[in-house]
Every structure is written in C-alpha cells, then in structure tokens.
Design a protein around this motif. Structure first.
Motif, PDB file in Angstrom:
ATOM      1  N   ARG A 111       0.401  15.099  -6.208  1.00  0.00           N
ATOM      2  CA  ARG A 111       1.678  15.248  -5.353  1.00  0.00           C
ATOM      3  C   ARG A 111       1.114  15.310  -4.147  1.00  0.00           C
ATOM      4  O   ARG A 111       1.933  14.442  -3.060  1.00  0.00           O
ATOM      5  CB  ARG A 111       2.420  16.298  -5.751  1.00  0.00           C
ATOM      6  N   GLU A 165       5.480  21.872   1.011  1.00  0.00           N
ATOM      7  CA  GLU A 165       5.091  20.267   1.152  1.00  0.00           C
ATOM      8  C   GLU A 165       5.346  19.903   2.660  1.00  0.00           C
ATOM      9  O   GLU A 165       4.805  19.055   2.863  1.00  0.00           O
ATOM     10  CB  GLU A 165       6.186  19.472   0.376  1.00  0.00           C
ATOM     11  N   ALA A 205       0.509  14.212   7.251  1.00  0.00           N
ATOM     12  CA  ALA A 205       0.526  12.827   7.055  1.00  0.00           C
ATOM     13  C   ALA A 205       0.924  12.098   8.411  1.00  0.00           C
ATOM     14  O   ALA A 205       0.680  10.949   8.656  1.00  0.00           O
ATOM     15  CB  ALA A 205       1.556  12.371   5.834  1.00  0.00           C
ATOM     16  N   ALA A 206       1.930  12.968   9.111  1.00  0.00           N
ATOM     17  CA  ALA A 206       2.136  12.268  10.456  1.00  0.00           C
ATOM     18  C   ALA A 206       1.310  12.307  11.422  1.00  0.00           C
ATOM     19  O   ALA A 206       1.385  11.448  12.524  1.00  0.00           O
ATOM     20  CB  ALA A 206       3.425  13.314  10.923  1.00  0.00           C
ATOM     21  N   PHE A 251       0.331  11.646  -3.042  1.00  0.00           N
ATOM     22  CA  PHE A 251       1.581  10.798  -3.108  1.00  0.00           C
ATOM     23  C   PHE A 251       2.364  10.999  -1.717  1.00  0.00           C
ATOM     24  O   PHE A 251       2.762  10.152  -1.085  1.00  0.00           O
ATOM     25  CB  PHE A 251       2.534  11.373  -4.093  1.00  0.00           C
ATOM     26  N   LEU A 252       2.103  12.370  -1.396  1.00  0.00           N
ATOM     27  CA  LEU A 252       2.905  12.645  -0.002  1.00  0.00           C
ATOM     28  C   LEU A 252       2.042  11.904   1.241  1.00  0.00           C
ATOM     29  O   LEU A 252       2.870  11.598   2.250  1.00  0.00           O
ATOM     30  CB  LEU A 252       3.035  14.208   0.348  1.00  0.00           C
ATOM     31  N   ASP A 261      -3.578   2.597   7.777  1.00  0.00           N
ATOM     32  CA  ASP A 261      -2.400   2.413   6.985  1.00  0.00           C
ATOM     33  C   ASP A 261      -2.821   1.487   5.682  1.00  0.00           C
ATOM     34  O   ASP A 261      -2.323   1.673   4.682  1.00  0.00           O
ATOM     35  CB  ASP A 261      -1.498   1.454   7.675  1.00  0.00           C
ATOM     36  N   LYS A 306       2.340   8.040   0.825  1.00  0.00           N
ATOM     37  CA  LYS A 306       3.698   7.581   0.721  1.00  0.00           C
ATOM     38  C   LYS A 306       3.876   6.554  -0.151  1.00  0.00           C
ATOM     39  O   LYS A 306       4.593   5.674  -0.257  1.00  0.00           O
ATOM     40  CB  LYS A 306       4.231   7.055   2.026  1.00  0.00           C
ATOM     41  N   ARG A 307       3.067   6.524  -1.376  1.00  0.00           N
ATOM     42  CA  ARG A 307       3.148   5.886  -2.471  1.00  0.00           C
ATOM     43  C   ARG A 307       2.520   6.180  -3.654  1.00  0.00           C
ATOM     44  O   ARG A 307       1.711   7.266  -3.437  1.00  0.00           O
ATOM     45  CB  ARG A 307       2.566   4.420  -2.335  1.00  0.00           C
ATOM     46  N   GLU A 308       2.558   5.857  -4.837  1.00  0.00           N
ATOM     47  CA  GLU A 308       1.590   6.374  -6.247  1.00  0.00           C
ATOM     48  C   GLU A 308       0.098   6.026  -5.805  1.00  0.00           C
ATOM     49  O   GLU A 308      -0.100   4.941  -5.293  1.00  0.00           O
ATOM     50  CB  GLU A 308       2.185   5.477  -7.208  1.00  0.00           C
ATOM     51  N   GLU A 364       3.407  16.920   4.645  1.00  0.00           N
ATOM     52  CA  GLU A 364       3.855  15.958   5.572  1.00  0.00           C
ATOM     53  C   GLU A 364       3.505  16.030   6.808  1.00  0.00           C
ATOM     54  O   GLU A 364       3.530  14.889   7.589  1.00  0.00           O
ATOM     55  CB  GLU A 364       5.472  15.932   5.433  1.00  0.00           C
TER      56      GLU A 364
END
Length: 81
Positions: free
Chosen positions: A57, A29, A36-37, A60-61, A43, A64-66, A33
C-alpha cells in the motif's frame, strides 16, 4: 543512478496477527502522500515492494500505480507473533 529505500508507512498494530500481515493505517496515509508530494525520485523511477500489505500500500501511494511485488523483499522474521 540513485537507489531509494523507503520503509512502509505506519501500520495498524494488531497483536492477533503476524506483523507481516498488518495493513497500513488509513488515518496516517496522508504522511505517505506528503512524502510522495516531495518525491526526490524521478517520475520514471522503477518500483518494487515486498508482498506485505503495509508495504504494498505504501508503494502504491508513493508510485501512484500498482508496483510489482518481490517475495524476497521482506522484513526480518523475528519469530513469534
């Protein structure tokens, strides 16, 4: 407007279950991440995911939300397991 298509992260491969039921490998994971960074998307991006666990999943990662799931967003069904 830009469209970003992101493939799911690395799943746990389990030949006993269909690929559509595989889950994201927790040991990898961090790769999602890291993406994502470095997010090239804004945003306030709008997110959707397939209902497959590995894709949901990943989304979501990244978001940073559902994330809403769309039934028709699936990988090609190649048949078999």
């Amino acid at each position: 407007m830009a469209l970003y298509l992101v493939r799911h992260g690395r799943p746990i491969l389990d030949p006993a279950v269909p690929a559509s039921a595989w889950v994201l490998d927790p040991e990898h994971e961090y790769l999602v991440e890291e993406l994502a960074a470095q997010a090239p998307w804004p945003d306030d991006a709008v997110w959707y995911s397939s209902p497959e666990p590995k894709a949901a999943r990943t989304a979501f990662l990244l978001a940073k939300r559902e994330v809403p799931m769309v039934e028709d967003l699936r990988e090609h069904d190649r048949g078999g397991s």
